[in-house]
Write an enzyme that holds these catalytic residues in place. Structure first.
Site, mmCIF file in Angstrom:
data_model
loop_
_atom_site.group_PDB
_atom_site.id
_atom_site.type_symbol
_atom_site.label_atom_id
_atom_site.label_comp_id
_atom_site.label_asym_id
_atom_site.label_seq_id
_atom_site.Cartn_x
_atom_site.Cartn_y
_atom_site.Cartn_z
ATOM 1 N N CYS A 87 -12.562 -41.295 -6.414
ATOM 2 C CA CYS A 87 -12.785 -42.209 -7.538
ATOM 3 C C CYS A 87 -11.513 -42.627 -8.251
ATOM 4 O O CYS A 87 -11.355 -43.808 -8.596
ATOM 5 C CB CYS A 87 -13.793 -41.625 -8.518
ATOM 6 S SG CYS A 87 -13.232 -40.140 -9.407
ATOM 7 N N HIS A 124 -15.418 -37.729 -12.947
ATOM 8 C CA HIS A 124 -15.647 -38.982 -12.242
ATOM 9 C C HIS A 124 -15.190 -40.148 -13.105
ATOM 10 O O HIS A 124 -15.399 -40.149 -14.323
ATOM 11 C CB HIS A 124 -17.120 -39.148 -11.878
ATOM 12 C CG HIS A 124 -17.439 -40.462 -11.246
ATOM 13 N ND1 HIS A 124 -16.813 -40.910 -10.101
ATOM 14 C CD2 HIS A 124 -18.293 -41.462 -11.609
ATOM 15 C CE1 HIS A 124 -17.272 -42.100 -9.782
ATOM 16 N NE2 HIS A 124 -18.166 -42.456 -10.676
ATOM 17 N N ASP A 139 -18.681 -49.243 -10.923
ATOM 18 C CA ASP A 139 -18.599 -47.874 -10.408
ATOM 19 C C ASP A 139 -18.219 -47.910 -8.927
ATOM 20 O O ASP A 139 -18.993 -47.520 -8.063
ATOM 21 C CB ASP A 139 -19.957 -47.187 -10.608
ATOM 22 C CG ASP A 139 -19.882 -45.680 -10.500
ATOM 23 O OD1 ASP A 139 -18.777 -45.144 -10.313
ATOM 24 O OD2 ASP A 139 -20.947 -45.039 -10.602
#
Length: 284
Positions: A87, A124, A139
């Site tokens: 991420c 995250h 995302d």
């Protein structure tokens, strides 16, 4: 209900280093040829193209190499090579792209729970993006979607390629959930707050993810690739394909098969030395 969010600060260390970005190389990598105006339509097209082109993987951790988050290193790996990342790499790159194009963006941190009740560290990364008078959750670094941005509003949904995700505000907690419809119920993927996060926060989280013995990424290979109608996941030598209706196909690979599967199903191509090192790592 109007949600007030502190505007990200300005000044050294608060931006995404977009002046170092090779925008044309990035757009070529994801196959994007559309409009570059900072609109919601452009944002959605970029989000979809990014996820389709650049997979999720943690191979640097497996090989015992540092995961460098400076934009030059991220571009070399995710843009110029047939590799992916996790991420912080994805979001740092995508944030630099959006900043260069003129979007107003805020970094956020989230706890990936995957329906667990355990308290998980907020490691995250995702983005809140303002476009066309609306705020959107982007995302691109989760690995399992969402494929498109979701409007930042309680109950807002995005459906793309058979996958449906929504935002849910958890009453009285200050938290929001990203949820996925499994065909039978809403599964909580992760929970986040709207406190702004910056590149320095990425560095701290990255150190934990890459080195801490309790990190889910420090002990085994993980790769993910999502698209219309499928989600491929590779955990060690276990290859799983999940469909939007909840159907699951799972099989165990021989260690020697893994580099080929990474190349064919995840578009992660390793050189000869890394392929041999991965096979040796995965062999019993």
């Amino acid at each position: 209900m109007s949600i007030e969010i502190a505007h990200p600060r300005r000044g050294p260390g608060y931006g995404w280093n977009s002046e170092l970005l090779d925008l044309d190389a990035y757009l070529d990598r994801i196959g994007y040829r559309g409009d570059r105006a900072p609109t919601a339509e452009t944002l959605r097209a970029l989000h979809l193209a990014h996820i389709a082109a650049i997979p999720f993987e943690n191979l640097e951790v497996v090989f015992g190499r540092p995961v460098d988050l400076d934009l030059g290193s991220v571009q070399d790996k995710l843009v110029r090579r047939p590799r992916g990342g996790y991420c912080y790499e994805h979001v740092g790159l995508f944030a630099a792209v959006l900043e260069r194009l003129g979007y107003t963006i805020t970094g956020l941190l989230s706890r990936v729970v995957m329906d667990s009740d355990r308290l998980i560290p907020a490691t995250h990364s995702l983005l809140l993006v303002e476009a066309s008078g609306t705020r959107w959750i982007c995302d691109v670094g989760l690995g399992c979607g969402p494929l498109g941005p979701i409007e930042f509003a309680d109950g807002a949904q995005d459906t793309e390629g058979g996958w449906t995700n929504r935002l849910h505000e958890v009453s009285g907690t200050g938290e929001w959930e990203v949820q996925r419809w499994t065909g039978e119920r809403w599964m909580v993927l992760h929970r986040f707050t709207t406190n702004p996060a910056y590149t320095i926060d990425h560095r701290v989280g990255n150190h934990y993810i890459a080195t801490h013995p309790r990190s889910p990424f420090s002990g085994d290979l993980h790769a993910m690739r999502i698209g219309p109608g499928f989600l491929h996941t590779l955990d060690g030598t276990v290859l799983t394909t999940t469909r939007p209706d909840g159907a699951v196909d799972k099989r165990r690979l021989a260690a020697s098969e893994v580099p080929g599967v990474l190349a064919k199903q995840f578009d992660v191509v390793l050189d000869t030395d890394d392929s041999a090192a991965l096979v040796a790592y995965l062999e019993p």
